[in-house]
Design an enzyme around this catalytic site. Structure first.
Site, mmCIF file in Angstrom:
data_model
loop_
_atom_site.group_PDB
_atom_site.id
_atom_site.type_symbol
_atom_site.label_atom_id
_atom_site.label_comp_id
_atom_site.label_asym_id
_atom_site.label_seq_id
_atom_site.Cartn_x
_atom_site.Cartn_y
_atom_site.Cartn_z
ATOM 1 N N SER A 162 0.822 -1.205 0.000
ATOM 2 C CA SER A 162 0.000 0.000 0.000
ATOM 3 C C SER A 162 0.856 1.255 0.000
ATOM 4 O O SER A 162 1.962 1.279 0.570
ATOM 5 C CB SER A 162 -0.896 0.007 1.247
ATOM 6 O OG SER A 162 -1.543 1.264 1.402
ATOM 7 N N LYS A 302 -9.117 -0.520 -8.319
ATOM 8 C CA LYS A 302 -9.723 -1.098 -7.113
ATOM 9 C C LYS A 302 -10.787 -0.157 -6.549
ATOM 10 O O LYS A 302 -10.553 1.048 -6.425
ATOM 11 C CB LYS A 302 -8.644 -1.349 -6.051
ATOM 12 C CG LYS A 302 -9.152 -1.988 -4.765
ATOM 13 C CD LYS A 302 -7.976 -2.282 -3.834
ATOM 14 C CE LYS A 302 -8.423 -2.982 -2.568
ATOM 15 N NZ LYS A 302 -9.165 -2.077 -1.657
ATOM 16 N N HIS A 326 -13.876 -1.509 -0.199
ATOM 17 C CA HIS A 326 -12.813 -1.114 0.733
ATOM 18 C C HIS A 326 -12.982 -1.802 2.085
ATOM 19 O O HIS A 326 -12.713 -1.228 3.140
ATOM 20 C CB HIS A 326 -12.799 0.407 0.919
ATOM 21 C CG HIS A 326 -11.422 0.982 1.129
ATOM 22 N ND1 HIS A 326 -10.732 1.655 0.149
ATOM 23 C CD2 HIS A 326 -10.604 0.971 2.203
ATOM 24 C CE1 HIS A 326 -9.561 2.054 0.615
ATOM 25 N NE2 HIS A 326 -9.455 1.633 1.878
#
Length: 434
Positions: A162, A302, A326
């Site tokens: 990330s 995403k 999420h």
């Protein structure tokens, strides 16, 4: 004396034989005093094992790893992982969707050998799932991204770092040099910062860029508000008391390198400023076009939550979509990713698109993964499931997470009567209606 004559057509009365007062017992059921020689083979007492490694070996579900994680991790970091936005309805619904799956098994198939390999974005993965991007990972457990990337490398699956990670792009690449590393990007308002991260990811050998698009603003994660969550955790009276029950976590936290946003080498502001600058509310499809021109590897978007948006991002050059809300951490009452899979698969097929369909949110077992694949997903990502393992036991806990999911998948597929991922199809599952 009068004698009664019985009519000739009257039924004869037979006197039954005397019923025995005791029923004979087979010899095997007769009571006897047991001999030591009979008991000895049964008396195989194992030496008690109280180590964390032994507890990990005994864990057979992700939920058991979650229980271990909760015992070993302070409340604020655990709730940051475990919680979701507002009333957490989205997360509960996502998990319930998997529970509402009915499998439809086939019988009399040779399932002596199960092959879990699958192709994703041009390469093979030994298992049909990868590790999702998670922020602040070394806050959950000090091995953090290093444990995740190395476990993924050993398992032959992708690992996604990330932008909010606590290990740098370069350090993760060095820790897992033979792994398949992906990088997740938040597009900044400052495009120069985004471009720097993109270039670093490419130079470090990341073959896939995953841009997250469901964070126009941050979701209301109320557990974090109630816990007074800070990054890094602050040593308040409450956290010191909490630490007394989790000394190993605090020892590791205080004796390892301090938490930093390692992918953001030039950032010097506060966490609030960082999030405000990272979550750009002005993003449009034009920004996706810029990203497609800039990044030469595989591009995945995403945060897809509608069929229309799935088609749009593919039209704008995406090689794959991640159907995701999420993890329920942004919009509460958001669409359920599992329910969207068949619709997205049908729409992209109608468009003659070969874009990869990836699912995340709600996965807590290998059976969940099999269900997603049967409904039309090409691949899945695990976030919380991996973090529960990490908090439960560092690298060994992540390895155990992967082992549990792999065993679940192999058993589920065998009982369904299939031996390869490619054999799974919608005929194997049915979504129950409430």
């Amino acid at each position: 004396m009068t004698q009664t004559v019985q009519p000739s057509n009257a039924p004869s009365l037979e006197v039954p034989a005397k019923v025995p007062t005791a029923v004979g017992r087979p010899a095997a059921l007769k009571r006897r005093v047991p001999k030591y020689s009979d008991l000895a083979p049964l008396m195989k007492f194992k030496k008690p094992e109280f180590s964390n490694a032994a507890k990990l070996r005994r864990a057979s579900t992700i939920w058991e790893l979650r229980d271990m994680a909760k015992r070993r991790t302070p409340q604020a970091p655990f709730d940051y992982t475990d919680g979701a936005a507002e009333a957490e309805i989205t997360l509960r619904r996502a998990r319930q969707a998997f529970q509402d799956i009915e499998f439809r098994p086939g019988i009399l198939r040779d399932v002596s050998s199960i092959d879990l390999r699958t192709g994703i974005l041009g390469k093979e993965s030994r298992l049909p799932f990868g590790i999702a991007p998670t922020g602040f990972t070394r806050m959950m457990q000090s091995e953090g991204e290093y444990a995740g990337s190395q476990a993924a490398e050993a398992a032959g699956i992708p690992y996604t770092l990330s932008t909010m990670g606590t290990a740098s792009i370069e350090d993760v690449a060095a820790a897992a040099p033979n792994g398949r590393n992906w990088f997740q990007l938040y597009l900044w308002t400052d495009r120069d910062r985004s471009l720097e991260l993109i270039e670093r990811a490419a130079k470090a050998g990341n073959d896939t860029l995953m841009v997250t698009v469901d964070t126009a603003v941050a979701g209301a994660r109320l557990r974090d508000v109630r816990n007074g969550m800070t990054i890094p955790p602050a040593l308040t009276v409450r956290t010191v008391l909490d630490a007394s029950y989790r000394p190993a976590w605090w020892f590791n936290f205080l004796t390892h390198e301090p938490l930093t946003f390692a992918s953001l080498s030039r950032y010097t502001g506060t966490v609030a400023d960082l999030i405000n600058s990272m979550f750009d509310p002005t993003l449009t499809f034009d920004d996706l076009d810029w990203l497609r021109e800039t990044w030469k590897g595989k591009l995945v978007v995403k945060g897809i939550q509608t069929v229309e948006d799935a088609r749009k991002v593919v039209d704008h050059g995406a090689d794959g979509v991640v159907i995701s809300n999420h993890g329920g951490r942004q919009l509460d009452r958001a669409p359920i990713p599992l329910h969207l899979v068949p619709e997205v698969a049908a729409a992209l097929k109608a468009d003659n698109s070969d874009a990869a369909i990836i699912l995340d949110t709600g996965i807590m077992s290998g059976a969940d993964i099999v269900a997603a694949l049967a409904l039309g997903a090409d691949f899945t990502l695990i976030g919380r499931a991996y973090l529960y393992g990490l908090m439960a036991g560092g690298r060994a806990g992540v390895d155990r997470t992967i082992q549990i999911l792999e065993k679940d998948m192999a058993r589920t597929m065998a009982l369904l009567g299939v031996t390869k991922i490619s054999e799974l199809n919608p005929d194997h599952v049915r979504l129950l209606q409430h």
